[in-house]
Design a protein around this motif. Structure first.
Motif, PDB file in Angstrom:
ATOM      1  N   ASN A   1       0.824  -1.203   0.000  1.00 25.94           N
ATOM      2  CA  ASN A   1       0.000   0.000   0.000  1.00 25.94           C
ATOM      3  C   ASN A   1       0.862   1.258   0.000  1.00 25.94           C
ATOM      4  N   GLU A   2       2.149   1.110  -0.387  1.00 25.88           N
ATOM      5  CA  GLU A   2       3.057   2.245  -0.445  1.00 25.88           C
ATOM      6  C   GLU A   2       3.290   2.658  -1.899  1.00 25.88           C
ATOM      7  N   ASN A   3       3.623   3.920  -2.113  1.00 26.35           N
ATOM      8  CA  ASN A   3       3.852   4.427  -3.458  1.00 26.35           C
ATOM      9  C   ASN A   3       5.311   4.302  -3.888  1.00 26.35           C
ATOM     10  N   ASN A   4       6.246   4.472  -2.943  1.00 23.03           N
ATOM     11  CA  ASN A   4       7.663   4.400  -3.261  1.00 23.03           C
ATOM     12  C   ASN A   4       8.061   2.971  -3.601  1.00 23.03           C
ATOM     13  N   GLU A   5       8.785   2.790  -4.731  1.00 19.52           N
ATOM     14  CA  GLU A   5       9.127   1.449  -5.198  1.00 19.52           C
ATOM     15  C   GLU A   5      10.012   0.709  -4.212  1.00 19.52           C
ATOM     16  N   GLY A   6      11.013   1.414  -3.649  1.00 18.77           N
ATOM     17  CA  GLY A   6      11.895   0.774  -2.676  1.00 18.77           C
ATOM     18  C   GLY A   6      11.145   0.363  -1.429  1.00 18.77           C
ATOM     19  N   THR A   7      10.249   1.227  -0.980  1.00 22.52           N
ATOM     20  CA  THR A   7       9.445   0.913   0.194  1.00 22.52           C
ATOM     21  C   THR A   7       8.522  -0.258  -0.086  1.00 22.52           C
ATOM     22  N   LYS A   8       8.003  -0.334  -1.295  1.00 22.52           N
ATOM     23  CA  LYS A   8       7.130  -1.445  -1.671  1.00 22.52           C
ATOM     24  C   LYS A   8       7.853  -2.786  -1.521  1.00 22.52           C
ATOM     25  N   LYS A   9       9.073  -2.857  -2.036  1.00 28.60           N
ATOM     26  CA  LYS A   9       9.834  -4.099  -1.964  1.00 28.60           C
ATOM     27  C   LYS A   9      10.139  -4.477  -0.520  1.00 28.60           C
ATOM     28  N   GLU A  10      10.514  -3.494   0.269  1.00 24.76           N
ATOM     29  CA  GLU A  10      10.820  -3.747   1.679  1.00 24.76           C
ATOM     30  C   GLU A  10       9.569  -4.221   2.422  1.00 24.76           C
ATOM     31  N   THR A  11       8.448  -3.573   2.143  1.00 22.02           N
ATOM     32  CA  THR A  11       7.197  -3.938   2.795  1.00 22.02           C
ATOM     33  C   THR A  11       6.750  -5.330   2.382  1.00 22.02           C
ATOM     34  N   LEU A  12       6.843  -5.620   1.101  1.00 25.39           N
ATOM     35  CA  LEU A  12       6.481  -6.937   0.593  1.00 25.39           C
ATOM     36  C   LEU A  12       7.298  -8.022   1.291  1.00 25.39           C
ATOM     37  N   TYR A  13       8.613  -7.813   1.365  1.00 20.11           N
ATOM     38  CA  TYR A  13       9.472  -8.826   1.964  1.00 20.11           C
ATOM     39  C   TYR A  13       9.151  -9.016   3.445  1.00 20.11           C
ATOM     40  N   ARG A  14       8.956  -7.919   4.155  1.00 21.32           N
ATOM     41  CA  ARG A  14       8.682  -8.007   5.591  1.00 21.32           C
ATOM     42  C   ARG A  14       7.367  -8.747   5.867  1.00 21.32           C
ATOM     43  N   ARG A  15       6.372  -8.438   5.073  1.00 24.80           N
ATOM     44  CA  ARG A  15       5.072  -9.085   5.283  1.00 24.80           C
ATOM     45  C   ARG A  15       5.078 -10.525   4.799  1.00 24.80           C
ATOM     46  N   PHE A  16       5.815 -10.802   3.721  1.00 24.75           N
ATOM     47  CA  PHE A  16       6.002 -12.189   3.290  1.00 24.75           C
ATOM     48  C   PHE A  16       6.707 -12.984   4.388  1.00 24.75           C
ATOM     49  N   TRP A  17       7.682 -12.374   5.009  1.00 25.11           N
ATOM     50  CA  TRP A  17       8.447 -12.991   6.104  1.00 25.11           C
ATOM     51  C   TRP A  17       7.501 -13.403   7.233  1.00 25.11           C
ATOM     52  N   ILE A  18       6.599 -12.518   7.619  1.00 24.03           N
ATOM     53  CA  ILE A  18       5.629 -12.801   8.682  1.00 24.03           C
ATOM     54  C   ILE A  18       4.700 -13.943   8.275  1.00 24.03           C
ATOM     55  N   LEU A  19       4.178 -13.872   7.052  1.00 16.65           N
ATOM     56  CA  LEU A  19       3.250 -14.905   6.600  1.00 16.65           C
ATOM     57  C   LEU A  19       3.919 -16.270   6.521  1.00 16.65           C
TER      58      LEU A  19
END
Length: 225
Positions: free
Chosen positions: A6-24
């Protein structure tokens, strides 16, 4: 998988995706062993152990530092992300406990079917995500098999990183951010070597043995009381 972002910045998107994938992926492993839901304190312990043993699986940790505290490990950023995953329908909550001042005292989490599907989709994005997912599931399953006795007391008494006597409560334990030494991973490698096994071939075996070693501390205390 776009649900995770749900972030606009591409770098933030990748970081967020990885962190949430990690949790799941961690919650997927807990679910696979049949130990869902997992309470907040236990998830923080699991998250620490997953970071500490990541090196054994040949994957980078999400965070190679942790604040040493008597109450046990705490990852505020992960808690924030879990709440976002709840809002997305990928994780469900239960066992919510608040005190008289309405402060949260406990909450438990479990991955939903939608969360399991999302985790599988993320694995298909890149082979490294599939490897990371397998490693996190393995670590979570090792924890879950010993979850009744894997506690903050065991970490403070026995874990290679967290029990380091040179690090006081309130200080940061560094096991890879700046200090190139991970005593937990080194201990697992030594255990396997004594058994005639190699870490790169049998990381799951070593992590399972180490989890039982940590859990034995609390189990012995219960027996002796």
């Amino acid at each position: 998988m776009n649900t995770l972002l749900n972030e606009n910045n591409e770098g933030t998107k990748k970081e967020t995706l990885y962190r949430r994938f990690w949790i799941l992926s961690l919650m997927s492993g807990v679910e696979e062993v049949g130990c869902s839901p997992i309470d907040l304190k236990s998830f923080n312990i699991l998250a620490y152990l997953a970071n500490a043993v990541a090196q054994c699986y040949g994957v980078p940790p999400l965070d190679a530092t942790i604040l040493k505290a008597c109450d046990g490990p705490l990852y505020p950023t992960l808690i924030w992300d879990i709440d976002r995953l709840v809002g997305m329908g990928l994780v469900r909550v239960s066992d919510i406990v608040v005190d008289v001042s309405k402060r949260l005292r406990n909450v438990s989490y479990a991955i939903t079917n939608a969360g399991l599907d999302c985790e599988e989709q993320c694995r298909m994005l890149h082979p490294s995500l599939a490897q990371t997912g397998d490693s996190l599931r393995s670590a979570a399953m090792a924890y879950s098999r010993n979850h009744l006795f894997l506690s903050k007391e065991g970490l403070l008494a026995r874990d290679g990183n967290y029990a380091d006597p040179t690090v006081s409560n309130g200080e940061v334990v560094d096991f890879g951010e700046w200090v190139r030494n991970n005593a937990t991973a080194n201990s697992i490698e030594k255990i396997l070597a004594e058994l005639g096994l190699e870490l790169r071939k049998d990381p799951a075996v070593g992590v399972n043995i180490y989890s039982r070693y940590l859990a034995a501390f609390a189990a012995n205390r219960v027996i002796n009381e």
